[in-house]
Motif scaffolding. Structure first.
Motif, short mmCIF file in Angstrom:
data_model
loop_
_atom_site.label_atom_id
_atom_site.label_comp_id
_atom_site.label_asym_id
_atom_site.label_seq_id
_atom_site.Cartn_x
_atom_site.Cartn_y
_atom_site.Cartn_z
N VAL A 162 0.84 -1.20 0.00
CA VAL A 162 0.00 0.00 0.00
C VAL A 162 0.87 1.25 0.00
CG1 VAL A 162 -1.74 1.30 1.29
CG2 VAL A 162 -1.92 -1.18 1.11
N GLY A 163 1.98 1.23 0.75
CA GLY A 163 2.88 2.37 0.77
C GLY A 163 3.49 2.66 -0.58
N GLU A 164 3.96 1.62 -1.27
CA GLU A 164 4.53 1.81 -2.60
C GLU A 164 3.49 2.33 -3.58
OE1 GLU A 164 7.49 1.77 -3.54
OE2 GLU A 164 8.66 0.51 -2.16
N ARG A 165 2.29 1.82 -3.46
CA ARG A 165 1.22 2.27 -4.36
C ARG A 165 0.89 3.74 -4.11
NH1 ARG A 165 -1.93 -1.38 -3.14
NH2 ARG A 165 -1.38 -2.86 -4.78
N GLN A 166 0.85 4.13 -2.83
CA GLN A 166 0.57 5.52 -2.52
C GLN A 166 1.66 6.44 -3.06
OE1 GLN A 166 0.79 7.48 1.51
NE2 GLN A 166 -1.42 7.06 1.45
N ALA A 167 2.91 6.03 -2.92
CA ALA A 167 4.02 6.84 -3.44
C ALA A 167 3.91 6.99 -4.95
CB ALA A 167 5.35 6.20 -3.05
N GLU A 168 3.60 5.91 -5.66
CA GLU A 168 3.47 5.98 -7.11
C GLU A 168 2.30 6.87 -7.51
OE1 GLU A 168 4.10 5.73 -11.03
OE2 GLU A 168 5.46 5.15 -9.39
N ASN A 169 1.20 6.79 -6.79
CA ASN A 169 0.06 7.67 -7.08
C ASN A 169 0.44 9.13 -6.89
OD1 ASN A 169 -1.66 5.56 -7.72
ND2 ASN A 169 -2.52 5.41 -5.66
N ALA A 170 1.21 9.43 -5.85
CA ALA A 170 1.64 10.81 -5.62
C ALA A 170 2.54 11.30 -6.74
CB ALA A 170 2.35 10.92 -4.27
N ARG A 171 3.45 10.43 -7.21
CA ARG A 171 4.32 10.80 -8.34
C ARG A 171 3.48 11.14 -9.58
NH1 ARG A 171 7.07 5.95 -6.60
NH2 ARG A 171 8.93 6.46 -5.38
N ARG A 172 2.49 10.30 -9.86
CA ARG A 172 1.65 10.53 -11.03
C ARG A 172 0.85 11.83 -10.89
NH1 ARG A 172 -2.42 7.53 -12.33
NH2 ARG A 172 -2.76 6.52 -10.31
N ALA A 173 0.40 12.12 -9.68
CA ALA A 173 -0.38 13.33 -9.47
C ALA A 173 0.48 14.58 -9.67
CB ALA A 173 -0.98 13.32 -8.07
N ILE A 174 1.70 14.56 -9.18
CA ILE A 174 2.59 15.71 -9.39
C ILE A 174 2.80 15.96 -10.87
CG2 ILE A 174 4.96 16.53 -9.12
CD1 ILE A 174 5.03 15.23 -6.39
N GLU A 175 3.04 14.89 -11.61
CA GLU A 175 3.25 15.04 -13.05
C GLU A 175 1.99 15.59 -13.74
OE1 GLU A 175 4.49 12.30 -16.93
OE2 GLU A 175 4.55 11.46 -14.91
N LYS A 176 0.84 15.07 -13.37
CA LYS A 176 -0.41 15.47 -13.99
C LYS A 176 -0.79 16.90 -13.65
CE LYS A 176 -4.30 14.44 -16.20
NZ LYS A 176 -4.34 14.04 -17.63
N LEU A 177 -0.41 17.37 -12.47
CA LEU A 177 -0.86 18.67 -11.98
C LEU A 177 0.14 19.79 -12.23
CD1 LEU A 177 -2.56 17.58 -8.64
CD2 LEU A 177 -3.68 18.43 -10.71
N GLN A 178 1.14 19.56 -13.07
CA GLN A 178 2.01 20.67 -13.44
C GLN A 178 1.19 21.74 -14.17
OE1 GLN A 178 5.25 21.10 -12.40
NE2 GLN A 178 4.59 19.32 -11.19
#
Length: 264
Positions: A162-178
């Motif tokens: 779950v921790g790894e998945r949350q980290a990956e989701n956060a990475r994707r969100a940062i990229e998407k929200l530029q």
């Protein structure tokens, strides 16, 4: 609260723009945003059980929000993290707030937290796992979740998948929200709100998931029934230095954001 998204010093019309989901036990009583305190005036929702808050702003232009931090250490939790946020919002600047947190963590052992404090001049991330780390955030978009922020994630041994998945989701969100070329703060804020309600990111958690649907919402499955996203907040500064606050009293995928009116 388990997700905090911020755009700091990105938009000329709004130096502080934040969007956040609060995840909590579904039966824990909470009060919607209002005037939490005066002198300085603090606008925030509050926890009716411990009396603190998880997000808010004050008349000095300081914004603060906290997420739980998933850690393997068993800390004493001598004092509510929500009370720490309330204390922070009594300060006149983000820098003063950071100094106060340093003193408070010397005095009390809190449960793990990630605490972001912002004003128009400074943005600080304070991470506590039994010791305090303070980081000055650069201008830009930042996403804070339970395992850390900005590609500096610490995955606890108790929750590896779950921790790894949350980290990956956060990475994707940062990229998407530029920010997009010519984008203004209000439009970006709506995109951040969309991310908070998008189950693909796992930011909107439901405690009423069924066994069949839990694979799509691992955070809810890991937390168990009776826990989920209780509310969502959208806060930003305006050109006159005042704040706009919209609040969804429930998971944002199901609840509309309504303006918070605290005018006397």
């Amino acid at each position: 609260m388990c997700t905090f998204i911020v755009a700091w010093q990105v938009f000329p019309d709004a130096p502080v723009v934040v969007a956040a989901n609060r995840d909590e036990a579904l039966d824990r009583p909470a009060h919607p945003p209002g005037v939490y305190a005066e002198n300085p005036r603090i606008v925030a929702p509050w926890d009716e059980e411990a009396g603190g808050t998880w997000i808010g702003y004050n008349d000095h232009g300081v914004v603060a929000a906290v997420t739980n931090r998933w850690i393997d250490a068993d800390l004493a939790a001598e004092r509510s993290r929500g009370l720490l946020v309330a204390d922070v919002l009594e300060r006149e600047s983000a820098e003063e707030a950071a100094r106060f947190i340093e003193r408070s963590t010397d005095r009390y052992e809190y449960d793990g937290f990630n605490l972001v404090v912002l004003d128009e001049n400074a943005a600080l991330l304070l991470e506590w796992d039994g010791r305090l780390r303070v980081e000055n955030l650069d201008p830009g978009v930042h996403v804070v979740v339970n395992v850390g922020a900005d590609d500096r994630y610490e995955i606890p041994a108790a929750r590896p998948e779950v921790g790894e998945r949350q980290a990956e989701n956060a990475r994707r969100a940062i990229e998407k929200l530029q920010p997009e070329p010519g984008e203004r703060a209000e439009a970006w804020h709506e995109r951040a709100a969309t991310a908070l309600r998008d189950h693909d990111y796992g930011f909107c958690v439901h405690g009423d998931v069924t066994e069949e649907s839990s694979a799509d919402q691992p955070e809810a499955n890991a937390s168990g029934r009776g826990f989920g996203t209780r509310s969502s907040s959208l806060i930003r500064t305006e050109s006159d230095g005042k704040f706009t606050y919209r609040f969804a009293d429930g998971p944002p995928c199901r609840s509309e954001y309504e303006p918070v009116d605290v005018q006397v």
